[in-house]
Every structure is written in C-alpha cells, then in structure tokens.
Write a protein that holds these residues in place. Structure first.
Motif, short mmCIF file in Angstrom:
data_model
loop_
_atom_site.label_atom_id
_atom_site.label_comp_id
_atom_site.label_asym_id
_atom_site.label_seq_id
_atom_site.Cartn_x
_atom_site.Cartn_y
_atom_site.Cartn_z
N MET A 1 -70.91 -72.04 2.79
CA MET A 1 -71.76 -72.83 3.69
C MET A 1 -70.92 -73.93 4.30
SD MET A 1 -75.12 -73.15 1.29
CE MET A 1 -75.92 -74.15 2.50
N THR A 2 -70.70 -73.91 5.64
CA THR A 2 -69.86 -74.89 6.33
C THR A 2 -70.74 -75.77 7.21
OG1 THR A 2 -68.05 -73.32 6.39
CG2 THR A 2 -67.91 -75.20 7.86
N PRO A 3 -70.65 -77.09 7.08
CA PRO A 3 -71.48 -77.98 7.91
C PRO A 3 -71.14 -77.80 9.38
CG PRO A 3 -70.52 -79.16 6.06
CD PRO A 3 -69.86 -77.84 6.12
N PRO A 4 -72.10 -78.09 10.27
CA PRO A 4 -71.85 -77.99 11.72
C PRO A 4 -70.97 -79.13 12.18
CG PRO A 4 -74.05 -78.84 11.31
CD PRO A 4 -73.51 -78.43 9.98
N PRO A 5 -70.38 -79.07 13.37
CA PRO A 5 -69.55 -80.15 13.89
C PRO A 5 -70.32 -81.46 13.96
CG PRO A 5 -69.28 -78.17 15.21
CD PRO A 5 -70.42 -77.90 14.30
N GLY A 6 -69.62 -82.56 13.71
CA GLY A 6 -70.27 -83.86 13.76
C GLY A 6 -69.41 -84.93 13.12
N TRP A 7 -69.91 -86.18 13.23
CA TRP A 7 -69.23 -87.32 12.60
C TRP A 7 -69.71 -87.44 11.16
CZ3 TRP A 7 -65.24 -89.57 14.85
CH2 TRP A 7 -65.10 -89.50 16.24
N TYR A 8 -68.73 -87.46 10.22
CA TYR A 8 -69.04 -87.60 8.80
C TYR A 8 -68.16 -88.70 8.21
CZ TYR A 8 -71.33 -83.04 9.27
OH TYR A 8 -72.14 -82.00 9.63
N ARG A 9 -68.56 -89.13 7.04
CA ARG A 9 -67.76 -90.12 6.33
C ARG A 9 -66.36 -89.55 6.08
NH1 ARG A 9 -69.19 -95.43 5.23
NH2 ARG A 9 -71.26 -94.68 4.61
N ASP A 10 -65.32 -90.30 6.44
CA ASP A 10 -63.94 -89.85 6.29
C ASP A 10 -63.58 -89.79 4.79
OD1 ASP A 10 -61.27 -89.30 6.37
OD2 ASP A 10 -60.78 -90.86 7.83
N PRO A 11 -63.20 -88.61 4.25
CA PRO A 11 -62.87 -88.53 2.82
C PRO A 11 -61.72 -89.44 2.42
CG PRO A 11 -63.16 -86.33 3.75
CD PRO A 11 -63.14 -87.29 4.90
N SER A 12 -60.77 -89.69 3.33
CA SER A 12 -59.62 -90.52 3.00
C SER A 12 -59.85 -91.99 3.28
CB SER A 12 -58.38 -90.03 3.76
OG SER A 12 -58.61 -90.12 5.16
N ALA A 13 -60.90 -92.33 4.02
CA ALA A 13 -61.21 -93.73 4.34
C ALA A 13 -62.72 -93.86 4.44
CB ALA A 13 -60.53 -94.16 5.66
N PRO A 14 -63.39 -94.13 3.33
CA PRO A 14 -64.86 -94.10 3.32
C PRO A 14 -65.48 -95.09 4.31
CG PRO A 14 -63.98 -94.11 1.10
CD PRO A 14 -62.84 -94.35 2.00
N HIS A 15 -64.74 -96.16 4.76
CA HIS A 15 -65.32 -97.14 5.68
C HIS A 15 -65.28 -96.65 7.13
CE1 HIS A 15 -60.99 -97.76 5.69
NE2 HIS A 15 -61.12 -98.32 6.89
N MET A 16 -64.69 -95.46 7.38
CA MET A 16 -64.59 -94.91 8.71
C MET A 16 -65.36 -93.59 8.79
SD MET A 16 -62.64 -97.01 10.45
CE MET A 16 -62.06 -96.03 11.86
N GLU A 17 -65.60 -93.13 10.02
CA GLU A 17 -66.17 -91.82 10.27
C GLU A 17 -65.11 -90.95 10.92
OE1 GLU A 17 -69.64 -92.43 12.63
OE2 GLU A 17 -70.93 -92.82 10.90
N ARG A 18 -65.19 -89.66 10.64
CA ARG A 18 -64.17 -88.72 11.13
C ARG A 18 -64.86 -87.48 11.67
NH1 ARG A 18 -58.92 -86.93 7.43
NH2 ARG A 18 -57.81 -85.72 9.02
N TRP A 19 -64.28 -86.91 12.76
CA TRP A 19 -64.93 -85.76 13.40
C TRP A 19 -64.59 -84.46 12.66
CZ3 TRP A 19 -68.76 -85.03 16.64
CH2 TRP A 19 -68.93 -83.78 17.21
N TRP A 20 -65.63 -83.77 12.28
CA TRP A 20 -65.53 -82.44 11.65
C TRP A 20 -65.90 -81.41 12.70
CZ3 TRP A 20 -63.80 -79.88 7.54
CH2 TRP A 20 -64.31 -78.62 7.27
N ASP A 21 -64.92 -80.47 13.07
CA ASP A 21 -65.16 -79.54 14.17
C ASP A 21 -65.86 -78.26 13.74
OD1 ASP A 21 -63.26 -78.12 12.80
OD2 ASP A 21 -61.73 -78.21 14.39
N GLY A 22 -66.34 -78.26 12.54
CA GLY A 22 -67.04 -77.07 12.04
C GLY A 22 -66.18 -76.22 11.14
N THR A 23 -64.84 -76.36 11.24
CA THR A 23 -63.93 -75.59 10.39
C THR A 23 -62.91 -76.47 9.68
OG1 THR A 23 -62.46 -75.18 12.25
CG2 THR A 23 -64.14 -73.52 11.81
N ALA A 24 -62.55 -77.64 10.29
CA ALA A 24 -61.54 -78.51 9.69
C ALA A 24 -61.72 -79.92 10.23
CB ALA A 24 -60.13 -78.00 10.00
N TRP A 25 -61.13 -80.89 9.52
CA TRP A 25 -61.13 -82.28 9.97
C TRP A 25 -60.14 -82.43 11.14
CZ3 TRP A 25 -64.84 -85.27 8.38
CH2 TRP A 25 -65.40 -85.13 7.11
N THR A 26 -60.57 -83.22 12.14
CA THR A 26 -59.66 -83.56 13.26
C THR A 26 -59.09 -84.94 13.02
OG1 THR A 26 -61.36 -84.57 14.61
CG2 THR A 26 -61.12 -82.16 14.75
#
Length: 313
Positions: A1-26
């Motif tokens: 189960m892969t989440p759809p593209p969107g802004w999510y909490r950055d795993p490496s910097a919880p105080h930031m948001e990071r774009w998930w393109d549906g397959t990998a972190w950008t």
C-alpha cells in the motif's frame, strides 16, 4: 500500500514537510503551512494515513451554527485526534526509517494496518526428528540368549544368524563361502549356546572337557546329514584350557586346534559356567573359528567371553 503524492512530515527533519511523489521522496521541502481558519470540516472517510499532513488548531474557535448542540467543538476535537494519530504514524516512519547507525533510509510514509496479525507463541519444546527409529529389543551391540539368560557383544564382522537351521546359533561371521569339499556353503565363524544336561557333569571344568569333542565333530567332521564339508578331522591339539570368570561367575574353557583333510582347519572352544537366572543351570557357549587369513581373529574368543553378561544383573 503506497500513499498518494502529497506533502508529508519529512522523516529526516520532523519540523519540515517533504513532497512524496507516490513512489519516492523528492528533494522538495517546505515549512508546515500556517494554521487554516477554524472552519469545521467533516472528516473524509477512509484511513487517515492516506491524507496529506494538515495542521489543525487545538484551541477552540468560534462556535458554528450548531449553537447549543456542541457539534462544532466535537468536530474540532475529532480533527485534532486525527492530526495526533497522523503525527504518531509519521513519527513511527521516522524512527523505523533509520538503521541502527542512524543513517537515513529512503522509506515511504508508514501506513497503519487495520488489525494486528496474530502469531502463535514460540514453543520451547524441540520438534522431534521424523527419522528416529526404534532400536532392536536386545540393543544394537549385543545378542541375547533368553533361555539361558545371557547376552554376548556383537563384534565387528559378526551378524545375527540368517538362514541357519540350528536353533542354538547366536551369531555368525558375515557372508558364506564354498565349503572346501566342494559341496554346500560354510561360514568362517559361529557362536552358539545351550543348557548343559545332567550327563555333562557337575562342574564347569567337567562340562567343558566333555563338550569339546562333540563341538569339534559338529563343526569340522560331519554335518547334520552326515556329509563332510571339510573332508573330516585328521588331528587336534589342546591350545588352551583353564578357569575363567564369566559374568562374575566361575567358569572353565577348553580350546582345540583341529586339522582337516580339506581346508585350513580351525579352532573350537567350549566354555562352561553357571547361569545367572533360575536354578543356575550350567551354560555351554561354543566358539568355532576357521584358521587361515580368512578366519576371524582368534582374540575375538576372549572378547566374547569377557563381554558375556547375565540378563539378571
């Protein structure tokens, strides 16, 4: 189960948001968006883990038209609970997204499963091997004479009797060969036992001395049907005799070397001793070994004698 593209909490910097393109972190990151106006919005059906991260104010806003019903604060509370749940899920992804050395791993946002997976507890009991087999009743290394209550060790090169008509035979050497007189098949070694009768004598010495002649004739002179597989016995000599301890009891043995008309001849021994069961009737054990390089080692006679045990001990 892969989440759809969107802004999510950055795993490496919880105080930031990071774009998930549906397959990998950008590499696109941003600061969390400013809190939206406190307009209650009904929750969208479906697992909250699929929704992009949204910041919901935890302070109560202006009540909605619900008025005294209190529906507006309830919706705000539900939205806040959903935000807390999403934060816990993303934080779990951050923890699980690092290896033991703290190195960042490129993992997708973690989605919670709908129900825990039941697993049976590990058993401390080892699984028995399927190839286990039952040992022979009298053990893998001994031969038992139940009638006389004794056991003898099954030495290397010896086997339990096969295709033997005599009931007293306990073991023979492995395999057969053409008898020297060119008829029938013979064996290089044989061990047998019997219960001594009253006519044999009263002491182990008398019994052994009376039995040795018959033992030699049965082995190398004539068989049960009167044939002479070795051409008959031509001579014999005593090569050993005397008292011996057998299973802790006083016994006596007599050993002959016989010469035959055909073949190398052999060695015959009669061993007499009291039985350890019942009335203690004397037992006679006979050893028949062919001479020559094909015969069993003569020392096996002594090994057999030392290894005799009473089934009552």
């Amino acid at each position: 189960m892969t989440p759809p593209p969107g802004w999510y909490r950055d795993p490496s910097a919880p105080h930031m948001e990071r774009w998930w393109d549906g397959t990998a972190w950008t590499e696109h990151r941003r600061a969390p968006e400013a809190p939206a106006p406190a307009v209650p919005t009904p929750p969208v059906p479906g697992p909250p883990a699929y929704e992009p991260h949204a910041t919901v104010p935890l302070t109560a806003g202006r009540p909605s038209a619900g008025g005294a019903s209190g529906r507006g604060p309830r919706i705000v509370a539900l939205a806040a609970a959903g935000a807390v749940l999403l934060t816990a899920i993303v934080t779990g992804a951050l923890v699980l997204g690092k290896d033991d050395g703290g190195t960042e791993l490129d993992t997708a946002p973690t989605l919670a499963t709908s129900a825990p997976v039941d697993r049976e507890p590990a058993s401390d009991t080892p699984t028995p091997t399927e190839s286990a087999s039952e040992p022979p009743a009298d053990g893998p290394a001994v031969v038992t004479d139940q009638l006389n209550g004794i056991t003898l060790p099954l030495l290397s090169g010896w086997v339990r009797p096969r295709n033997i008509t005599e009931a007293d035979v306990l073991m023979t050497t492995d395999g057969t060969y053409q008898c020297p007189a060119d008829f029938g098949y013979c064996r290089h070694g044989e061990v047998s036992s019997r219960t001594a009768s009253g006519d044999d004598g009263s002491s182990p010495e008398a019994i052994a001395k009376a039995d040795i002649q018959e033992a030699a004739d049965d082995a190398y002179d004539r068989d049960l049907v009167g044939r002479r597989p070795f051409g008959g016995i031509e001579s014999h000599k005593v090569v050993g005799s005397g008292p011996v301890s057998v299973a802790g009891r006083a016994g006596y043995f007599v050993r002959w070397q016989v010469r035959t008309a055909e073949g190398p001849g052999g060695y015959v021994q009669s061993l007499a001793f009291p039985s350890g069961i019942g009335t203690g009737s004397p037992v006679v054990v006979r050893y028949v070994f062919d001479a020559g390089e094909d015969g069993p080692p003569l020392a096996d006679m002594d090994r057999f004698t030392k290894g005799i045990r009473s089934t009552a001990d």
